[in-house]
Write a protein that holds these residues in place. Sequence first.
Motif, short mmCIF file in Angstrom:
data_model
loop_
_atom_site.label_atom_id
_atom_site.label_comp_id
_atom_site.label_asym_id
_atom_site.label_seq_id
_atom_site.Cartn_x
_atom_site.Cartn_y
_atom_site.Cartn_z
N ALA A 259 23.04 12.97 29.77
CA ALA A 259 23.37 14.40 29.82
C ALA A 259 22.37 15.16 30.69
N GLY A 260 21.12 14.71 30.71
CA GLY A 260 20.13 15.37 31.55
C GLY A 260 20.35 15.11 33.03
N LEU A 261 20.78 13.90 33.37
CA LEU A 261 21.00 13.56 34.78
C LEU A 261 22.38 13.97 35.28
N TRP A 262 23.33 14.12 34.38
CA TRP A 262 24.71 14.43 34.76
C TRP A 262 25.24 15.58 33.89
N PRO A 263 24.68 16.78 34.04
CA PRO A 263 25.11 17.90 33.18
C PRO A 263 26.55 18.31 33.38
N ALA A 264 27.12 18.01 34.57
CA ALA A 264 28.52 18.38 34.82
C ALA A 264 29.48 17.68 33.87
N LEU A 265 29.02 16.58 33.26
CA LEU A 265 29.87 15.87 32.31
C LEU A 265 30.30 16.80 31.17
N LEU A 266 29.37 17.65 30.71
CA LEU A 266 29.69 18.59 29.65
C LEU A 266 30.10 19.95 30.18
N LEU A 267 29.39 20.43 31.22
CA LEU A 267 29.68 21.76 31.74
C LEU A 267 31.07 21.84 32.36
N GLY A 268 31.53 20.75 32.96
CA GLY A 268 32.87 20.73 33.53
C GLY A 268 33.95 20.86 32.47
N LEU A 269 33.66 20.39 31.25
CA LEU A 269 34.61 20.54 30.16
C LEU A 269 34.59 21.95 29.59
N SER A 270 33.40 22.49 29.39
CA SER A 270 33.29 23.75 28.64
C SER A 270 33.59 24.98 29.49
N ASP A 271 33.31 24.94 30.79
CA ASP A 271 33.37 26.16 31.59
C ASP A 271 34.76 26.81 31.60
N PRO A 272 35.85 26.08 31.89
CA PRO A 272 37.16 26.75 31.87
C PRO A 272 37.53 27.29 30.49
N ALA A 273 37.16 26.55 29.43
CA ALA A 273 37.47 27.02 28.08
C ALA A 273 36.67 28.27 27.74
N VAL A 274 35.40 28.32 28.16
CA VAL A 274 34.57 29.49 27.89
C VAL A 274 35.13 30.72 28.61
N LYS A 275 35.54 30.56 29.85
CA LYS A 275 36.11 31.68 30.60
C LYS A 275 37.39 32.17 29.93
N TYR A 276 38.17 31.25 29.39
CA TYR A 276 39.37 31.66 28.66
C TYR A 276 39.01 32.48 27.42
N LEU A 277 38.02 32.01 26.66
CA LEU A 277 37.65 32.70 25.43
C LEU A 277 37.03 34.07 25.71
N LEU A 278 36.25 34.17 26.77
CA LEU A 278 35.63 35.45 27.11
C LEU A 278 36.63 36.43 27.70
N GLY A 279 37.65 35.89 28.36
CA GLY A 279 38.61 36.77 29.03
C GLY A 279 39.90 36.98 28.30
N GLY A 280 40.03 36.37 27.14
CA GLY A 280 41.28 36.55 26.38
C GLY A 280 42.48 35.91 27.03
N GLY A 281 42.25 34.83 27.80
CA GLY A 281 43.37 34.13 28.42
C GLY A 281 43.64 34.58 29.82
#
Length: 522
Positions: A500-522
């Motif tokens: 996870a330290g060497l490849w943070p995109a493994l997690l950030l690539g999953l969470s980023d679109p979902a976070v933007k959805y939750l912050l923007g109400g879809g």
Amino acid sequence: MNAVLIALLLLPLAGAALTLAPVFGTDPAAADRRALRLNTVVTGVGLLLSAALAAGFDHDEPGRMQAVTDVSWIPAIGVRLHLGVDGVSLPLIVLTSLLTFLCALYSEKRLPSGEGADTGRPSARSFTGLFLLLDVGMLATFAVLDLLLFFLAFEIVLIPMYFLIARWGTGARVPAANRFILYTLLGSAVMLLGFLLVGTKAGTFDMQALAAAHGSGMSHTTQVVAALAIMVGLAVKAPAWPLHSWLPDAHTAAPTVGSVLLAGVLLKMGTYGLVRVLLPVVPDGTATLAPYLGAFAAVGIVYGSLACLALARPGAKGDLKRLIAYSSVGHMGFVLLGIASLTPVGVNGALFANIAHGLITGLLFFVVGALKDRYGTADLDTLAGSTGAALYGRAPRIGALLAFAAVASLGLPGLAGFWGELLAMFGAFDPAEGLSRPAFLTYMVLAGLGTLLTAGYLLIVVKRVCMGDPKQPAPVPEFADLRPYEAVSWTPLAALTLLAGLWPALLLGLSDPAVKYLLGGG
């Protein structure tokens, strides 16, 4: 994939129910072995199902809810059996499945003794039933999409964890378990009031419908009141300063696997709820309260670090498990600070720090639990003596793992602990529109101070426990290095911390679109 998710929840529930049946034989020793083997098999299959869920997940659309089941359950009050996973919940489900399997594997060889229990040594069968019930509640918390089901799953974990501490713990385990249950039950009651207010005003408890509405239909006052109740309830579990005082006692008294799951999963249930419920459902109320959440987070970061420094100094009689518990208050402060920024950068950092903390602190509690088993104590002064415990000389593999987990926890670049805290501070540097930037810059500076203090106390621990003169008399005559079952249980956490330290995109690539959805109400 919805069948996989349903099976993932039903499997440990069936395993827990099986422990009530007379299928383990009459010989107590053989029955214990079979019960522990059942625990390992059930959690191992659960890990495989989580891996299948992750493999079948559409990584091109992580912001979309997948593996969905949505059927009516209690029509009279509009409760639906609504399940699903997205880029926010999937990593937490996999983390939960991994930690429960590793804990079950570890317990098969090192079952907590429950020494001093008034009614005799607790049975492995009872341990397995409670452990699997705990697994059900943890997994369901991250999979359900109905507010009342979320509350139900949130509560399921309390009773098994209470008994794991009270029956299989050590020291002042009953008072610690009582404090744990009282704090979390009171917090949950307050949270339920917020859920009921939201459901009454919005006309639904469905989290997806509420997220899509993004607060429409609820007045600003209603949102503030609901957000306050939900935030307080979830902050108890996170835990946020000053609602944290149950945590050090619980960790100190809990058995090793109890501490691993408490830090690795149960604390994440609180912060996950803040992201899943608070941000999209009552956005105006959350924005009003975000500066206060950020302030408590910043104070918690510094407070947790100062408490650890006090415990780490020579002569303080500091318990290592208690020290790691206070360090969790500081680390979860970074998670709360990222959430309070209300920015995609900050919230992504918070979710990343959630996973990193689960991996790193789980490894720390495993190692410290092994030291306590060998020495009979986790007291830092007893372990270190006058010259240091000299793990590098006496047990180099355990010493190396402790040092690795410590430098990961202090946020060394290249390891998992670095990215989440960095992104949380970036979020505080430039918070969402409408939030006071001077206030959040102050919080960022305090968080930066916390990172320095964190490095200080962890390096002191490494110096006192890992270094020293191995020729000096040891507190115990023989000190075994890493055992095979320990290596199997701990190595995956160390490997994933590095990955996870060497490849943070493994997690950030999953969470980023979902976070933007939750912050923007879809």
